[in-house]
Design an enzyme around this catalytic site. Sequence first.
Site, PDB file in Angstrom:
ATOM      1  N   SER A   1      -8.388  -1.452   8.283  1.00  0.00           N
ATOM      2  CA  SER A   1      -8.567  -0.229   7.495  1.00  0.00           C
ATOM      3  C   SER A   1      -9.876  -0.316   6.728  1.00  0.00           C
ATOM      4  CB  SER A   1      -7.416  -0.063   6.503  1.00  0.00           C
ATOM      5  OG  SER A   1      -7.684   0.983   5.590  1.00  0.00           O
TER       6      SER A   1
ATOM      7  N   TYR B   1      -2.833  -4.184  -0.642  1.00  0.00           N
ATOM      8  CA  TYR B   1      -2.923  -3.660   0.724  1.00  0.00           C
ATOM      9  C   TYR B   1      -4.327  -3.858   1.291  1.00  0.00           C
ATOM     10  CZ  TYR B   1      -3.537  -0.133   4.389  1.00  0.00           C
ATOM     11  OH  TYR B   1      -3.857   0.516   5.558  1.00  0.00           O
TER      12      TYR B   1
END
Length: 252
Positions: free
Chosen positions: A149, A164
């Site tokens: 990501s 995250y």
Amino acid sequence: MTSAKPGKGAAIVTGASRGIGAAIAEKLAEDGYGVVVNYAADAEGAESVVSTIRNRGGRAVAVRADVAAPDDVAGMFQRAQQEMGPVTALVNNAGTTGKQARIDEQETADLARLMQVNVIGPMVCARHAVQAMSTAHGGNGGSIVNIASIAARAIPGIPGFVPYATTKGALVTFTRGLSNEVAPEGIRVNSVSPGVIATEMTSASPEAMEAAASSPIGRIGQPEEVAATVSWLVSPAASFVTGSDITVSGGR
């Protein structure tokens, strides 16, 4: 769409019952792979993806396995080989955002689960993939793609998503290191770092919508755009590409 082409082997896509994973599974089936549609809880979604693939002439099977459970992963690879043929592609897509909270409000158990799913799980899957693909183990080579990501570098400061983002940074690091380790054995390893993509997770996030509006392209991405990138990475067209992280983010 034509049916699965012989010789492509099996492609395992983790977390493929919806969103980006589902789009990847459908695209790889179109490319001719026998696809293992992995899921942890959403059996209905996984079976829907399998039905879509089969209705288009492809081959697929839904396999329940929690990537955070090593025994589940071992069983998934065994079923893949039994039902779809030799594993030649792995897409580590399964992941979780974890608990959205500042680090001083995080519980150790929540952080441990986040790491187990987003980092340890892909490593365990990759271990089995290397054992199946490596020429050193009698395999014929293959490709591993890790879905990371842009959070790892572009938006690590959004409140509540620091853990995250950290896991996704670890996945990119793992990609680069593993690619060097197994390149002589016929395995290419790359990662894809999506930006804001239209999924159930992002549609419920005001932060995601705001980020999409601020991208140079000025729109949110589609799961099929990530899937197309993965398709290219596992194909012979990317035969000289390994250790790379491809950004699919509309310019962010």
